[in-house]
Design a protein around this motif. Structure first.
Motif, PDB file in Angstrom:
ATOM      1  N   THR A 170       0.851  -1.177   0.000  1.00 15.87           N
ATOM      2  CA  THR A 170       0.000   0.000   0.000  1.00 15.87           C
ATOM      3  C   THR A 170       0.889   1.231   0.000  1.00 15.87           C
ATOM      4  OG1 THR A 170      -1.584  -1.203   1.348  1.00 15.87           O
ATOM      5  CG2 THR A 170      -1.839   1.162   1.237  1.00 15.87           C
ATOM      6  N   ALA A 171       0.550   2.234  -0.790  1.00 16.37           N
ATOM      7  CA  ALA A 171       1.351   3.457  -0.858  1.00 16.37           C
ATOM      8  C   ALA A 171       0.879   4.462   0.173  1.00 16.37           C
ATOM      9  CB  ALA A 171       1.256   4.065  -2.253  1.00 16.37           C
ATOM     10  N   THR A 172       1.822   5.107   0.842  1.00 17.30           N
ATOM     11  CA  THR A 172       1.537   6.219   1.746  1.00 17.30           C
ATOM     12  C   THR A 172       2.491   7.338   1.386  1.00 17.30           C
ATOM     13  OG1 THR A 172       3.069   5.403   3.412  1.00 17.30           O
ATOM     14  CG2 THR A 172       0.768   4.760   3.665  1.00 17.30           C
ATOM     15  N   GLY A 173       2.011   8.352   0.701  1.00 18.70           N
ATOM     16  CA  GLY A 173       2.900   9.412   0.250  1.00 18.70           C
ATOM     17  C   GLY A 173       3.885   8.843  -0.739  1.00 18.70           C
ATOM     18  N   ARG A 227       6.171   6.557   0.214  1.00 24.88           N
ATOM     19  CA  ARG A 227       6.651   5.304   0.784  1.00 24.88           C
ATOM     20  C   ARG A 227       5.615   4.206   0.595  1.00 24.88           C
ATOM     21  NH1 ARG A 227      11.364   6.108   3.580  1.00 24.88           N
ATOM     22  NH2 ARG A 227      11.103   4.263   4.842  1.00 24.88           N
ATOM     23  N   GLU A 228       6.071   2.977   0.643  1.00 22.55           N
ATOM     24  CA  GLU A 228       5.212   1.805   0.507  1.00 22.55           C
ATOM     25  C   GLU A 228       5.087   1.124   1.872  1.00 22.55           C
ATOM     26  OE1 GLU A 228       3.821   0.615  -2.387  1.00 22.55           O
ATOM     27  OE2 GLU A 228       4.632   2.279  -3.532  1.00 22.55           O
ATOM     28  N   LEU A 229       3.954   0.487   2.119  1.00 21.86           N
ATOM     29  CA  LEU A 229       3.763  -0.315   3.321  1.00 21.86           C
ATOM     30  C   LEU A 229       3.773  -1.783   2.921  1.00 21.86           C
ATOM     31  CD1 LEU A 229       0.962   1.626   5.214  1.00 21.86           C
ATOM     32  CD2 LEU A 229       3.423   1.689   5.616  1.00 21.86           C
ATOM     33  N   VAL A 230       4.570  -2.577   3.628  1.00 19.43           N
ATOM     34  CA  VAL A 230       4.731  -3.997   3.340  1.00 19.43           C
ATOM     35  C   VAL A 230       4.559  -4.771   4.643  1.00 19.43           C
ATOM     36  CG1 VAL A 230       6.349  -5.736   2.511  1.00 19.43           C
ATOM     37  CG2 VAL A 230       6.348  -3.489   1.492  1.00 19.43           C
ATOM     38  N   THR A 231       3.958  -5.942   4.564  1.00 23.19           N
ATOM     39  CA  THR A 231       3.819  -6.809   5.729  1.00 23.19           C
ATOM     40  C   THR A 231       4.992  -7.772   5.754  1.00 23.19           C
ATOM     41  OG1 THR A 231       1.425  -6.656   5.574  1.00 23.19           O
ATOM     42  CG2 THR A 231       2.300  -8.439   6.891  1.00 23.19           C
ATOM     43  N   ILE A 232       5.626  -7.897   6.933  1.00 24.58           N
ATOM     44  CA  ILE A 232       6.783  -8.786   7.093  1.00 24.58           C
ATOM     45  C   ILE A 232       6.621  -9.557   8.395  1.00 24.58           C
ATOM     46  CG2 ILE A 232       8.237  -7.065   8.245  1.00 24.58           C
ATOM     47  CD1 ILE A 232      10.574  -8.215   6.492  1.00 24.58           C
ATOM     48  N   SER A 233       7.129 -10.777   8.433  1.00 26.43           N
ATOM     49  CA  SER A 233       7.033 -11.614   9.629  1.00 26.43           C
ATOM     50  C   SER A 233       8.170 -11.314  10.594  1.00 26.43           C
ATOM     51  CB  SER A 233       7.085 -13.095   9.256  1.00 26.43           C
ATOM     52  OG  SER A 233       5.968 -13.439   8.493  1.00 26.43           O
ATOM     53  N   CYS A 234       7.841 -11.291  11.874  1.00 25.42           N
ATOM     54  CA  CYS A 234       8.843 -11.092  12.924  1.00 25.42           C
ATOM     55  C   CYS A 234       9.768 -12.307  12.957  1.00 25.42           C
ATOM     56  CB  CYS A 234       8.140 -10.916  14.271  1.00 25.42           C
ATOM     57  SG  CYS A 234       9.251 -10.915  15.689  1.00 25.42           S
ATOM     58  N   PRO A 235      11.091 -12.114  12.991  1.00 30.09           N
ATOM     59  CA  PRO A 235      12.011 -13.258  13.030  1.00 30.09           C
ATOM     60  C   PRO A 235      12.012 -13.977  14.385  1.00 30.09           C
ATOM     61  CG  PRO A 235      13.235 -11.210  13.115  1.00 30.09           C
ATOM     62  CD  PRO A 235      11.805 -10.846  12.891  1.00 30.09           C
ATOM     63  N   PRO A 280      11.201   2.425   1.453  1.00 30.40           N
ATOM     64  CA  PRO A 280      11.441   3.577   0.579  1.00 30.40           C
ATOM     65  C   PRO A 280      11.013   3.391  -0.872  1.00 30.40           C
ATOM     66  CG  PRO A 280      13.499   2.482   1.086  1.00 30.40           C
ATOM     67  CD  PRO A 280      12.442   1.825   1.908  1.00 30.40           C
ATOM     68  N   ASP A 281      11.114   2.175  -1.424  1.00 33.32           N
ATOM     69  CA  ASP A 281      10.799   1.915  -2.832  1.00 33.32           C
ATOM     70  C   ASP A 281       9.976   0.642  -2.964  1.00 33.32           C
ATOM     71  OD1 ASP A 281      12.354   4.088  -3.891  1.00 33.32           O
ATOM     72  OD2 ASP A 281      14.139   2.896  -3.432  1.00 33.32           O
ATOM     73  N   ALA A 282       9.117   0.604  -3.987  1.00 28.60           N
ATOM     74  CA  ALA A 282       8.260  -0.558  -4.210  1.00 28.60           C
ATOM     75  C   ALA A 282       9.066  -1.802  -4.575  1.00 28.60           C
ATOM     76  CB  ALA A 282       7.252  -0.254  -5.303  1.00 28.60           C
ATOM     77  N   GLY A 283      10.164  -1.663  -5.286  1.00 22.72           N
ATOM     78  CA  GLY A 283      10.931  -2.805  -5.759  1.00 22.72           C
ATOM     79  C   GLY A 283      12.022  -3.275  -4.817  1.00 22.72           C
ATOM     80  N   VAL A 284      12.093  -2.732  -3.627  1.00 20.86           N
ATOM     81  CA  VAL A 284      13.172  -3.069  -2.710  1.00 20.86           C
ATOM     82  C   VAL A 284      12.938  -4.453  -2.101  1.00 20.86           C
ATOM     83  CG1 VAL A 284      12.175  -2.044  -0.627  1.00 20.86           C
ATOM     84  CG2 VAL A 284      14.627  -2.093  -0.883  1.00 20.86           C
ATOM     85  N   GLU A 285      14.029  -5.193  -1.904  1.00 21.76           N
ATOM     86  CA  GLU A 285      13.979  -6.491  -1.267  1.00 21.76           C
ATOM     87  C   GLU A 285      14.206  -6.306   0.226  1.00 21.76           C
ATOM     88  OE1 GLU A 285      16.407 -10.400  -2.067  1.00 21.76           O
ATOM     89  OE2 GLU A 285      16.015  -9.328  -3.940  1.00 21.76           O
ATOM     90  N   LEU A 286      13.447  -7.009   1.060  1.00 23.63           N
ATOM     91  CA  LEU A 286      13.541  -6.847   2.509  1.00 23.63           C
ATOM     92  C   LEU A 286      14.183  -8.056   3.156  1.00 23.63           C
ATOM     93  CD1 LEU A 286       9.980  -5.464   3.229  1.00 23.63           C
ATOM     94  CD2 LEU A 286      12.065  -4.178   2.815  1.00 23.63           C
ATOM     95  N   GLU A 287      14.934  -7.802   4.221  1.00 24.62           N
ATOM     96  CA  GLU A 287      15.529  -8.880   5.004  1.00 24.62           C
ATOM     97  C   GLU A 287      15.367  -8.523   6.475  1.00 24.62           C
ATOM     98  OE1 GLU A 287      19.813 -10.952   5.856  1.00 24.62           O
ATOM     99  OE2 GLU A 287      19.486  -9.999   3.916  1.00 24.62           O
TER     100      GLU A 287
END
Length: 60
Positions: free
Chosen positions: A2-5, A7-15, A26-33
């Motif tokens: 979801t876009a906010t301004g 920035r994008e909002l992404v759901t991620i699992s707690c490790p 910061p970007d839609a195409g960014v990979e998260l770790e």
């Protein structure tokens, strides 16, 4: 995602407990770790899950 301004909002699992948490990225195409511990370098954000676990999400 979801876009906010600009920035994008992404759901991620707690490790720690696998509960899902929403993270602003910061970007839609960014990979998260998600990591349990902070690293010495890299772009990241600090996150706290609903179970009060603190972890770091790095943008690759």
């Amino acid at each position: 995602m979801t876009a906010t301004g600009n920035r994008e909002l992404v759901t991620i699992s707690c490790p720690h407990c696998e509960q899902e948490t929403v993270v602003s990225v910061p970007d839609a195409g960014v990979e998260l770790e998600a990591r349990r511990y902070v690293a010495l370098y890299g772009d990241y954000t600090t996150v706290v899950c609903p179970a009060d676990h603190k972890f770091w999400v790095y943008f690759c």
